[in-house]
Design a protein around this motif. Structure first.
Motif, short mmCIF file in Angstrom:
data_model
loop_
_atom_site.label_atom_id
_atom_site.label_comp_id
_atom_site.label_asym_id
_atom_site.label_seq_id
_atom_site.Cartn_x
_atom_site.Cartn_y
_atom_site.Cartn_z
N HIS A 146 0.86 -1.25 0.12
CA HIS A 146 0.01 -0.01 -0.08
C HIS A 146 0.92 1.37 -0.06
O HIS A 146 0.42 2.36 0.24
CB HIS A 146 -1.01 0.13 1.20
N THR A 172 -5.83 -4.88 3.93
CA THR A 172 -4.85 -4.08 4.91
C THR A 172 -4.95 -4.86 6.10
O THR A 172 -5.63 -5.99 6.21
CB THR A 172 -5.83 -2.72 5.03
N THR A 177 -9.96 -2.31 6.75
CA THR A 177 -10.49 -1.09 6.28
C THR A 177 -9.48 -0.43 5.53
O THR A 177 -8.22 -0.72 5.43
CB THR A 177 -11.07 -0.13 7.47
N ILE A 224 -6.98 2.29 3.90
CA ILE A 224 -5.79 2.66 4.61
C ILE A 224 -5.21 4.20 3.98
O ILE A 224 -5.31 4.11 2.53
CB ILE A 224 -4.47 1.99 4.50
N THR A 227 -5.40 3.34 8.84
CA THR A 227 -6.30 2.67 8.47
C THR A 227 -7.92 3.30 9.02
O THR A 227 -7.66 4.18 9.84
CB THR A 227 -6.83 1.25 8.93
#
Length: 325
Positions: free
Chosen positions: A127, A213, A217, A219, A256
């Protein structure tokens, strides 16, 4: 130094204008007030109108021939709205930006900072992204930013103009002096929805819990809006020496939505309840930056913490209705 700030009556543009004033840079504001607030222009040179209005742009530069640079913040920015109205978003964000660039060139203006978005990236498995990460915008809003960047790059390659794209991550907070903040009573982003839930005494809906993640939820990289504004001042000061056309503006830390809610409950005087809900149209898992380009080239790093951003957002929410008539 004097600068023109389009969208300078909006959340980010007005904060950039405040930071410019504090740094001795005189802002000239251009805003159509479609989403901006007239109150955010008080005490500042202000033109009400559209960025695609050529005669108005000519008038601004005739009356203020010493404008040295432009900060282009004018845009529609709500992801679900862009899914529902892509024509409106492409017209406002792309077509009008093309007209605006043409007006700048006609007036001999050669420096522009463009408010872009980290939503244009395709994040890696962790991410994180850098300025060199691949682009893969997932909503009409994000695609308007990517299209504008490509369009501006083509223009800059053939015409005497330099355009720096500052790719924002997720702004939170308000001007610490409480001059400006989020102008919308019902903002669509996570922190805005948390404040709405807090004010109304209802649960906060975590929209999307199946993302890859650490807690399912989304991020994000939540960066304080005053830090963003300070980066613009640094970019204006160093503009001619910059050897890049893209800089990420983020903290380098991913948070998050569930972690954001936990931080909110640490700051607020009463906690909000959390409930799970489906993801919204156009939402993605999200990303955060791992780049240090802003520090290397601008001497900039985010100074404010996530808790500072939440605290300033709550303070602004308490003052908003008295400041905005």
């Amino acid at each position: 130094m004097r600068v023109l700030i389009t969208g300078g009556a909006g959340y980010i543009g007005s904060t950039v204008a405040s930071a410019c004033l504090d740094a001795g840079i005189e802002p000239v504001i251009l805003d159509s007030l479609v989403t901006g607030r007239r109150e955010f222009t008080e005490g500042r040179v202000f033109y009400e109108g559209d960025i695609s209005d050529g005669p108005l742009i000519d008038k601004i530069f005739t009356e203020y021939p010493d404008i040295e640079a432009v900060v282009h913040c004018a845009a529609l920015i709500v992801v679900p709205d862009s899914v529902a109205d892509p024509i409106g978003y492409y017209r406002a964000n792309v077509a009008k930006s093309l007209e605006f660039a043409d007006h700048l060139l006609r007036n001999g203006r050669t420096r522009m900072i463009f408010s872009s978005s980290a939503s244009i990236y395709r994040a890696g498995d962790d991410h994180t992204v850098t300025e060199d990460s691949p682009l893969d915008p997932q909503s009409p809003y994000a695609r308007t930013k990517a299209v504008c960047e490509a369009m501006f790059a083509d223009i800059a390659a053939s015409r005497p103009i330099k355009i720096l794209s500052l790719r924002y991550f997720n702004p939170v907070g308000a001007d610490p002096g409480m001059r400006t903040g989020l102008q919308l009573r019902r903002p669509s982003h996570a922190l805005g929805k948390m404040i709405e839930a807090y004010e109304e005494g209802v649960p906060f809906r975590i929209t999307g819990t199946g993302y890859p993640t650490r807690d399912g939820t989304g991020i994000r990289d939540y960066v304080h809006v005053w830090d963003l504004a300070a980066a613009h001042v640094a970019a204006l000061r160093r503009f001619d020496a910059l050897e890049t056309d893209v800089i990420n503006l983020g903290t380098g830390a991913g948070t998050t939505v569930r972690e954001l809610a936990e931080a909110f409950n640490r700051v607020a005087d009463r906690p909000i309840e959390l409930v799970e809900a489906p993801a919204r149209p156009g939402d993605t898992a999200g990303a955060y930056t791992r780049s240090d380009r802003a520090h290397r080239l601008l001497g900039w790093r985010a100074r404010f913490s996530l808790e500072d951003g939440i605290r300033h957002s709550l303070e602004w929410a308490r003052l908003r209705d008295t400041r905005l008539s």
